[in-house]
Design a protein around this motif. Sequence first.
Motif, PDB file in Angstrom:
ATOM      1  N   MET A   1     -21.128   3.474  13.990  1.00 47.15           N
ATOM      2  CA  MET A   1     -20.165   2.553  13.403  1.00 47.15           C
ATOM      3  C   MET A   1     -18.745   3.043  13.687  1.00 47.15           C
ATOM      4  SD  MET A   1     -19.790   1.352   9.411  1.00 47.15           S
ATOM      5  CE  MET A   1     -19.381   3.006   8.872  1.00 47.15           C
ATOM      6  N   SER A   2     -17.894   2.122  14.147  1.00 48.58           N
ATOM      7  CA  SER A   2     -16.519   2.494  14.450  1.00 48.58           C
ATOM      8  C   SER A   2     -15.774   2.833  13.163  1.00 48.58           C
ATOM      9  CB  SER A   2     -15.822   1.339  15.168  1.00 48.58           C
ATOM     10  OG  SER A   2     -14.450   1.601  15.301  1.00 48.58           O
ATOM     11  N   THR A   3     -14.923   3.879  13.245  1.00 44.73           N
ATOM     12  CA  THR A   3     -14.108   4.262  12.082  1.00 44.73           C
ATOM     13  C   THR A   3     -12.646   3.926  12.287  1.00 44.73           C
ATOM     14  OG1 THR A   3     -13.837   6.486  12.993  1.00 44.73           O
ATOM     15  CG2 THR A   3     -15.692   6.121  11.489  1.00 44.73           C
ATOM     16  N   THR A   4     -12.329   3.196  13.372  1.00 43.06           N
ATOM     17  CA  THR A   4     -10.923   2.902  13.656  1.00 43.06           C
ATOM     18  C   THR A   4     -10.409   1.712  12.865  1.00 43.06           C
ATOM     19  OG1 THR A   4     -11.605   1.560  15.555  1.00 43.06           O
ATOM     20  CG2 THR A   4     -11.103   3.892  15.953  1.00 43.06           C
ATOM     21  N   ASP A   5     -11.284   0.771  12.578  1.00 44.38           N
ATOM     22  CA  ASP A   5     -10.830  -0.422  11.866  1.00 44.38           C
ATOM     23  C   ASP A   5     -11.883  -0.838  10.841  1.00 44.38           C
ATOM     24  OD1 ASP A   5      -9.255  -2.579  11.120  1.00 44.38           O
ATOM     25  OD2 ASP A   5     -10.101  -3.894  12.672  1.00 44.38           O
ATOM     26  N   PRO A   6     -12.015  -0.102   9.746  1.00 41.04           N
ATOM     27  CA  PRO A   6     -13.041  -0.417   8.751  1.00 41.04           C
ATOM     28  C   PRO A   6     -12.746  -1.750   8.069  1.00 41.04           C
ATOM     29  CG  PRO A   6     -11.562   1.276   7.914  1.00 41.04           C
ATOM     30  CD  PRO A   6     -11.222   1.085   9.358  1.00 41.04           C
ATOM     31  N   PRO A   7     -13.800  -2.493   7.660  1.00 39.13           N
ATOM     32  CA  PRO A   7     -13.586  -3.795   7.026  1.00 39.13           C
ATOM     33  C   PRO A   7     -12.977  -3.709   5.634  1.00 39.13           C
ATOM     34  CG  PRO A   7     -15.914  -3.233   7.032  1.00 39.13           C
ATOM     35  CD  PRO A   7     -15.233  -2.199   7.864  1.00 39.13           C
ATOM     36  N   VAL A   8     -13.064  -2.554   4.993  1.00 38.10           N
ATOM     37  CA  VAL A   8     -12.452  -2.383   3.679  1.00 38.10           C
ATOM     38  C   VAL A   8     -11.013  -1.924   3.855  1.00 38.10           C
ATOM     39  CG1 VAL A   8     -12.500  -1.059   1.534  1.00 38.10           C
ATOM     40  CG2 VAL A   8     -14.644  -1.873   2.555  1.00 38.10           C
ATOM     41  N   HIS A   9     -10.075  -2.622   3.220  1.00 41.32           N
ATOM     42  CA  HIS A   9      -8.660  -2.262   3.273  1.00 41.32           C
ATOM     43  C   HIS A   9      -8.136  -2.149   1.846  1.00 41.32           C
ATOM     44  CE1 HIS A   9      -8.341  -2.911   7.623  1.00 41.32           C
ATOM     45  NE2 HIS A   9      -9.107  -3.972   7.441  1.00 41.32           N
ATOM     46  N   LEU A  10      -7.651  -0.992   1.475  1.00 36.16           N
ATOM     47  CA  LEU A  10      -7.147  -0.741   0.131  1.00 36.16           C
ATOM     48  C   LEU A  10      -5.667  -0.421   0.193  1.00 36.16           C
ATOM     49  CD1 LEU A  10     -10.051   1.527  -1.159  1.00 36.16           C
ATOM     50  CD2 LEU A  10      -9.744  -0.911  -1.569  1.00 36.16           C
ATOM     51  N   LYS A  11      -4.927  -0.962  -0.770  1.00 37.09           N
ATOM     52  CA  LYS A  11      -3.490  -0.719  -0.828  1.00 37.09           C
ATOM     53  C   LYS A  11      -3.133  -0.158  -2.199  1.00 37.09           C
ATOM     54  CE  LYS A  11       1.030  -2.916  -0.229  1.00 37.09           C
ATOM     55  NZ  LYS A  11       1.756  -4.180   0.053  1.00 37.09           N
ATOM     56  N   ALA A  12      -2.500   0.969  -2.203  1.00 39.13           N
ATOM     57  CA  ALA A  12      -2.042   1.560  -3.461  1.00 39.13           C
ATOM     58  C   ALA A  12      -0.821   0.782  -3.946  1.00 39.13           C
ATOM     59  CB  ALA A  12      -1.692   3.020  -3.262  1.00 39.13           C
ATOM     60  N   VAL A  13      -0.858   0.334  -5.194  1.00 42.29           N
ATOM     61  CA  VAL A  13       0.254  -0.443  -5.749  1.00 42.29           C
ATOM     62  C   VAL A  13       0.696   0.185  -7.065  1.00 42.29           C
ATOM     63  CG1 VAL A  13      -0.444  -2.606  -4.650  1.00 42.29           C
ATOM     64  CG2 VAL A  13      -1.337  -2.032  -6.917  1.00 42.29           C
ATOM     65  N   SER A  14       1.973   0.026  -7.338  1.00 46.33           N
ATOM     66  CA  SER A  14       2.519   0.491  -8.607  1.00 46.33           C
ATOM     67  C   SER A  14       2.463  -0.658  -9.602  1.00 46.33           C
ATOM     68  CB  SER A  14       3.966   0.970  -8.411  1.00 46.33           C
ATOM     69  OG  SER A  14       4.505   1.409  -9.643  1.00 46.33           O
ATOM     70  N   ALA A  15       1.544  -0.572 -10.549  1.00 45.61           N
ATOM     71  CA  ALA A  15       1.341  -1.655 -11.511  1.00 45.61           C
ATOM     72  C   ALA A  15       0.696  -1.101 -12.758  1.00 45.61           C
ATOM     73  CB  ALA A  15       0.468  -2.745 -10.893  1.00 45.61           C
ATOM     74  N   PRO A  16       0.878  -1.798 -13.909  1.00 43.14           N
ATOM     75  CA  PRO A  16       0.234  -1.352 -15.142  1.00 43.14           C
ATOM     76  C   PRO A  16      -1.280  -1.250 -14.958  1.00 43.14           C
ATOM     77  CG  PRO A  16       1.846  -3.067 -15.612  1.00 43.14           C
ATOM     78  CD  PRO A  16       1.725  -2.994 -14.132  1.00 43.14           C
ATOM     79  N   GLY A  17      -1.849  -0.166 -15.472  1.00 44.26           N
ATOM     80  CA  GLY A  17      -3.283   0.035 -15.376  1.00 44.26           C
ATOM     81  C   GLY A  17      -3.738   0.617 -14.057  1.00 44.26           C
ATOM     82  N   GLN A  18      -2.813   0.862 -13.120  1.00 44.23           N
ATOM     83  CA  GLN A  18      -3.158   1.430 -11.822  1.00 44.23           C
ATOM     84  C   GLN A  18      -2.674   2.879 -11.746  1.00 44.23           C
ATOM     85  OE1 GLN A  18      -4.917  -0.219  -9.195  1.00 44.23           O
ATOM     86  NE2 GLN A  18      -5.301  -1.561 -10.958  1.00 44.23           N
ATOM     87  N   PRO A  19      -3.351   3.717 -10.975  1.00 43.20           N
ATOM     88  CA  PRO A  19      -2.914   5.115 -10.850  1.00 43.20           C
ATOM     89  C   PRO A  19      -1.582   5.208 -10.110  1.00 43.20           C
ATOM     90  CG  PRO A  19      -4.691   4.626  -9.313  1.00 43.20           C
ATOM     91  CD  PRO A  19      -4.576   3.435 -10.211  1.00 43.20           C
ATOM     92  N   ASP A  20      -0.862   6.297 -10.363  1.00 47.91           N
ATOM     93  CA  ASP A  20       0.417   6.512  -9.677  1.00 47.91           C
ATOM     94  C   ASP A  20       0.201   6.577  -8.168  1.00 47.91           C
ATOM     95  OD1 ASP A  20       1.701   6.621 -12.116  1.00 47.91           O
ATOM     96  OD2 ASP A  20       1.556   8.814 -12.267  1.00 47.91           O
ATOM     97  N   VAL A  21       1.150   5.972  -7.446  1.00 47.62           N
ATOM     98  CA  VAL A  21       1.074   5.985  -5.982  1.00 47.62           C
ATOM     99  C   VAL A  21       1.558   7.340  -5.486  1.00 47.62           C
ATOM    100  CG1 VAL A  21       1.851   4.888  -3.857  1.00 47.62           C
ATOM    101  CG2 VAL A  21       1.434   3.494  -5.914  1.00 47.62           C
ATOM    102  N   THR A  22       0.649   8.118  -4.958  1.00 47.74           N
ATOM    103  CA  THR A  22       0.946   9.459  -4.467  1.00 47.74           C
ATOM    104  C   THR A  22       0.240   9.657  -3.130  1.00 47.74           C
ATOM    105  OG1 THR A  22      -0.977  10.443  -5.539  1.00 47.74           O
ATOM    106  CG2 THR A  22       1.065  10.327  -6.846  1.00 47.74           C
ATOM    107  N   PRO A  23       0.648  10.673  -2.352  1.00 51.50           N
ATOM    108  CA  PRO A  23      -0.089  10.974  -1.116  1.00 51.50           C
ATOM    109  C   PRO A  23      -1.571  11.242  -1.362  1.00 51.50           C
ATOM    110  CG  PRO A  23       2.022  12.070  -1.103  1.00 51.50           C
ATOM    111  CD  PRO A  23       1.893  11.476  -2.460  1.00 51.50           C
ATOM    112  N   ALA A  24      -1.886  11.878  -2.497  1.00 51.72           N
ATOM    113  CA  ALA A  24      -3.287  12.159  -2.803  1.00 51.72           C
ATOM    114  C   ALA A  24      -4.076  10.861  -3.015  1.00 51.72           C
ATOM    115  CB  ALA A  24      -3.380  13.047  -4.041  1.00 51.72           C
ATOM    116  N   LEU A  25      -3.451   9.847  -3.681  1.00 49.63           N
ATOM    117  CA  LEU A  25      -4.125   8.560  -3.883  1.00 49.63           C
ATOM    118  C   LEU A  25      -4.335   7.853  -2.546  1.00 49.63           C
ATOM    119  CD1 LEU A  25      -5.211   6.499  -5.975  1.00 49.63           C
ATOM    120  CD2 LEU A  25      -2.946   5.415  -5.891  1.00 49.63           C
ATOM    121  N   GLU A  26      -3.299   7.909  -1.689  1.00 49.02           N
ATOM    122  CA  GLU A  26      -3.432   7.283  -0.371  1.00 49.02           C
ATOM    123  C   GLU A  26      -4.576   7.922   0.411  1.00 49.02           C
ATOM    124  OE1 GLU A  26      -2.005   4.699   0.674  1.00 49.02           O
ATOM    125  OE2 GLU A  26      -0.046   4.450  -0.289  1.00 49.02           O
ATOM    126  N   GLU A  27      -4.677   9.231   0.350  1.00 49.92           N
ATOM    127  CA  GLU A  27      -5.742   9.926   1.052  1.00 49.92           C
ATOM    128  C   GLU A  27      -7.113   9.541   0.486  1.00 49.92           C
ATOM    129  OE1 GLU A  27      -7.219  14.498   2.104  1.00 49.92           O
ATOM    130  OE2 GLU A  27      -5.433  14.166   0.872  1.00 49.92           O
TER     131      GLU A  27
END
Length: 385
Positions: free
Chosen positions: A1-27
């Motif tokens: 399975m290719s790992t270059t373009d996975p079908p799941v795309h997640l975006k870290a957002v700053s919003a109530p109830g969401q974790p803080d946007v940090t490099p660790a969250l992005e990773e």
Amino acid sequence: MSTTDPPVHLKAVSAPGQPDVTPALEELYRGFEQELLVPLWTEIGDLMPAHPRSRAVPHLWRWENLLRLAEKAGDIVPVGRGGERRAIALANPTLGGRPFATPTLWAAIQYLMPGEDAPEHRHTQHAFRFVVEGSGVWTVVGGSGETAVGDAVPMRRGDFLPQAGWNWHAHHNVTSEPMAWIDGLDIPFQYVTESQFFQFGREKISEAERITPERSRSERLWGHPGLRPLSVGEVAPGSPLLAYKWEHTDAALDDQLLLEKEGYGGTVEPGHAAVRFSNPHDGTDVLPTIRAEFHRIARGAETAPVRETGSSVYQVFDGSGTVTVGDRTWSVTRGDLFVVPSWEPFSARSEAGTTDSDSGALDLFRFSDAPVFEALRLDRQETLR
């Protein structure tokens, strides 16, 4: 399975109830993407909303337009193997162009030219036919094989003809006039649950089946109110009565309104008579996944707005009036079809009279996916006044 373009795309957002946007969250999110994982905290508002939010929208189809296009199709499109039926489905505008009236229900106008046969087949999808005008077509149910002789069932204005899944059936038009009716099926439901089967039958029905009786064998056996034949034991799922005649439906609705006028009740609300088509074997719905009803609203009466889980398709059988679905309101006349999506409030006001309605009322045929929701204990209803 290719790992270059996975079908799941997640975006870290700053919003109530969401974790803080940090490099660790992005990773962390990139790791989720690589393993095809989706955390609930990014999706809960869409997956678990406070109330149903249907992908379908309220929509109206005008009968005169459907009939005009079906007539053109009759001149151009043959009936036979491959296409099988000259059926033209309603496509809800927000369901991606699929031929689905709602996420669970299919509705179509079917058109058969003079002398034409629609070839025999069967499918697991539960189906019915409802006739808003015309006559001259017989549907032949339960044939196929060397010895089986199908039951020829007449179709006339106002008749409701259920067809449980996996029964052989064909149609033939014996008159010199074309005929149109509406088909209702649970095609979208079986499509999304990946449970459907289909099988071709004979190319032609036998001469013994090309008959035109006034009543089918099923009506002669099962069509007597309140009387169950003792010669029959258990029956297959779905109603064994293959035609519910208009004269019986009409009389039942008339009697409800007369009882109301006499002060004895009998209607679901003032000026609103209603009946449900039921299985004479056990009193359940006529089909395992589809409920069918008929509503008569006296001139000047207005139904209370009601919203329900599950979706419905209505056809105006007779008369005129105004219907409101969610934030949409339409004036409707004979033959028009409209959709009520899940949890959208619906109400109707009758403006019918003796000049545009045989009954002097607004008559509405309705079918819905209610048996599915009730079986899963997901049914809910709310009256808004």
